[in-house]
Design a protein around this motif. Structure first.
Motif, short mmCIF file in Angstrom:
data_model
loop_
_atom_site.label_atom_id
_atom_site.label_comp_id
_atom_site.label_asym_id
_atom_site.label_seq_id
_atom_site.Cartn_x
_atom_site.Cartn_y
_atom_site.Cartn_z
N VAL A 40 0.85 -1.20 0.00
CA VAL A 40 0.00 0.00 0.00
C VAL A 40 0.88 1.25 0.00
CG1 VAL A 40 -1.73 1.30 1.30
CG2 VAL A 40 -1.98 -1.17 1.03
N VAL A 41 1.93 1.26 0.81
CA VAL A 41 2.83 2.42 0.85
C VAL A 41 3.52 2.59 -0.51
CG1 VAL A 41 4.90 3.40 1.92
CG2 VAL A 41 3.17 2.25 3.34
N THR A 42 3.94 1.48 -1.12
CA THR A 42 4.56 1.54 -2.44
C THR A 42 3.58 2.09 -3.47
OG1 THR A 42 6.03 -0.30 -1.90
CG2 THR A 42 5.72 0.19 -4.25
N ALA A 43 2.34 1.64 -3.41
CA ALA A 43 1.32 2.18 -4.32
C ALA A 43 1.13 3.67 -4.07
CB ALA A 43 0.00 1.43 -4.15
N GLY A 44 1.26 4.11 -2.83
CA GLY A 44 1.19 5.54 -2.53
C GLY A 44 2.28 6.32 -3.24
N VAL A 45 3.49 5.79 -3.24
CA VAL A 45 4.60 6.44 -3.94
C VAL A 45 4.34 6.48 -5.44
CG1 VAL A 45 7.07 6.28 -4.53
CG2 VAL A 45 6.32 5.79 -2.20
N LEU A 46 3.71 5.44 -5.96
CA LEU A 46 3.54 5.30 -7.41
C LEU A 46 2.16 5.69 -7.91
CD1 LEU A 46 5.31 1.83 -7.77
CD2 LEU A 46 6.31 4.10 -8.14
N HIS A 47 1.29 6.21 -7.06
CA HIS A 47 -0.12 6.36 -7.44
C HIS A 47 -0.35 7.28 -8.64
CE1 HIS A 47 0.01 10.07 -5.03
NE2 HIS A 47 -1.07 10.42 -5.70
N ASP A 48 0.54 8.22 -8.91
CA ASP A 48 0.37 9.13 -10.06
C ASP A 48 1.24 8.78 -11.24
OD1 ASP A 48 -1.63 10.91 -9.24
OD2 ASP A 48 -0.23 12.15 -8.12
N ILE A 49 2.00 7.73 -11.14
CA ILE A 49 3.01 7.43 -12.16
C ILE A 49 2.38 7.04 -13.50
CG2 ILE A 49 3.47 4.97 -11.70
CD1 ILE A 49 6.51 5.90 -11.65
N VAL A 50 1.24 6.36 -13.47
CA VAL A 50 0.58 5.96 -14.71
C VAL A 50 -0.12 7.17 -15.36
CG1 VAL A 50 -1.28 4.52 -15.68
CG2 VAL A 50 0.33 3.55 -14.03
N GLU A 51 -0.72 8.01 -14.54
CA GLU A 51 -1.43 9.18 -15.08
C GLU A 51 -0.46 10.25 -15.60
OE1 GLU A 51 -4.12 10.93 -12.28
OE2 GLU A 51 -5.24 9.07 -12.02
N ASN A 52 0.69 10.41 -14.97
CA ASN A 52 1.53 11.57 -15.24
C ASN A 52 2.84 11.29 -15.97
OD1 ASN A 52 -0.43 12.92 -13.81
ND2 ASN A 52 0.82 13.26 -12.01
N THR A 53 3.09 10.02 -16.30
CA THR A 53 4.33 9.68 -17.01
C THR A 53 4.02 8.67 -18.11
OG1 THR A 53 5.00 7.75 -15.69
CG2 THR A 53 5.57 9.94 -14.78
N GLN A 94 -14.50 3.17 -9.18
CA GLN A 94 -13.41 2.22 -9.36
C GLN A 94 -12.67 2.00 -8.04
OE1 GLN A 94 -11.08 2.85 -13.04
NE2 GLN A 94 -9.37 3.30 -11.66
N VAL A 95 -12.40 3.08 -7.31
CA VAL A 95 -11.71 2.97 -6.03
C VAL A 95 -12.56 2.21 -5.02
CG1 VAL A 95 -10.84 4.30 -4.05
CG2 VAL A 95 -10.26 5.02 -6.38
N ALA A 96 -13.83 2.57 -4.94
CA ALA A 96 -14.73 1.91 -3.98
C ALA A 96 -14.79 0.40 -4.23
CB ALA A 96 -16.13 2.52 -4.06
N ALA A 97 -14.80 0.01 -5.49
CA ALA A 97 -14.87 -1.41 -5.84
C ALA A 97 -13.56 -2.15 -5.58
CB ALA A 97 -15.26 -1.57 -7.31
N ALA A 98 -12.46 -1.43 -5.49
CA ALA A 98 -11.15 -2.07 -5.37
C ALA A 98 -10.77 -2.45 -3.94
CB ALA A 98 -10.07 -1.16 -5.96
N GLY A 99 -11.48 -1.94 -2.95
CA GLY A 99 -11.23 -2.39 -1.58
C GLY A 99 -10.43 -1.44 -0.72
N ALA A 100 -10.10 -1.93 0.47
CA ALA A 100 -9.53 -1.10 1.54
C ALA A 100 -8.18 -0.48 1.17
CB ALA A 100 -9.40 -1.93 2.81
N GLY A 101 -7.30 -1.25 0.55
CA GLY A 101 -5.98 -0.72 0.20
C GLY A 101 -6.09 0.44 -0.77
N ALA A 102 -6.90 0.28 -1.80
CA ALA A 102 -7.09 1.36 -2.78
C ALA A 102 -7.75 2.57 -2.12
CB ALA A 102 -7.94 0.88 -3.95
N GLU A 141 -17.51 11.48 0.62
CA GLU A 141 -18.77 10.73 0.74
C GLU A 141 -18.58 9.28 0.31
OE1 GLU A 141 -22.06 12.62 -1.26
OE2 GLU A 141 -21.46 14.59 -0.51
N MET A 142 -17.87 9.05 -0.79
CA MET A 142 -17.61 7.69 -1.26
C MET A 142 -16.80 6.92 -0.24
SD MET A 142 -14.96 5.63 -2.49
CE MET A 142 -13.71 6.71 -3.17
N LEU A 143 -15.75 7.54 0.28
CA LEU A 143 -14.89 6.86 1.25
C LEU A 143 -15.65 6.53 2.53
CD1 LEU A 143 -11.66 8.93 0.65
CD2 LEU A 143 -11.90 6.46 0.28
#
Length: 179
Positions: A40-53, A94-102, A141-143
């Motif tokens: 989860v922490v690694t995904a936090g570091v990489l969360h914008d990498i697909v959108e912005n690179t 999409q986030v809501a469907a992906a579960g707690a980590g997302a 609200e979603m969260l």
């Protein structure tokens, strides 16, 4: 972190022109400080990498595994949806469907973004009335509906409350002289 530093190297934050990578590092710090898993922490570091690179979800999977790639994919916008409101609504679903980590990565991202919005409002108060802020409120609200007991959701609620109750003011540029 090294890969994120390289991939975001030429990017700057709008609010202060600081290196953009400070944003994903703040997101990862928020997650790490609450004892989330390394994935989860690694995904936090990489969360914008697909959108912005130029990085793809497949690239993330090759380097970090299926779990990290799935989390990054879950918090990444669908660029084929051109309308901002529709794209952000699809992202929330999409986030809501992906579960707690997302949800955790998404909540940490929104906490950091609302803080940046607060800083930007000192320069341009009109940002406090736009679609981005409405997206953040809808994200809260979603969260709330998708999670229970996630402290980052409470923190997001606080950051949004502070924008309403304690709005930032324009910087005072007056010169003071000793007299």
């Amino acid at each position: 972190m090294e890969w994120a530093l390289v991939m975001h190297a030429d990017q700057r934050r709008d609010v202060d022109q600081a290196p953009f990578v400070l944003h994903p590092l703040e997101v990862a710090s928020l997650l790490n400080g609450r004892d989330f898993s390394d994935d989860v922490v690694t995904a936090g570091v990489l969360h914008d990498i697909v959108e912005n690179t130029s990085v793809t979800v497949d690239d993330v999977e090759r380097r970090f595994g299926v779990r990290v790639a799935a989390l990054v994919a879950a918090v990444s916008d669908d660029p084929s949806i051109k309308d901002y409101g529709a794209r952000k609504a699809a992202l929330r679903d999409q986030v809501a469907a992906a579960g707690a980590g997302a949800c955790a990565v998404y909540a940490a991202d929104k906490v950091a973004k609302v803080r940046e919005l607060r800083a930007k409002a000192t320069q341009d108060p009109s940002v406090l009335h736009g679609a981005k802020l409405e997206h953040y409120r809808a994200s809260l609200e979603m969260l709330r509906a998708a999670t229970t007991g996630l402290a980052l959701v409470d923190q997001l609620e606080f950051e949004l409350w502070a924008l309403d109750v304690l709005p930032p003011s324009q910087p005072d540029n007056r010169q003071f002289t000793a007299g």
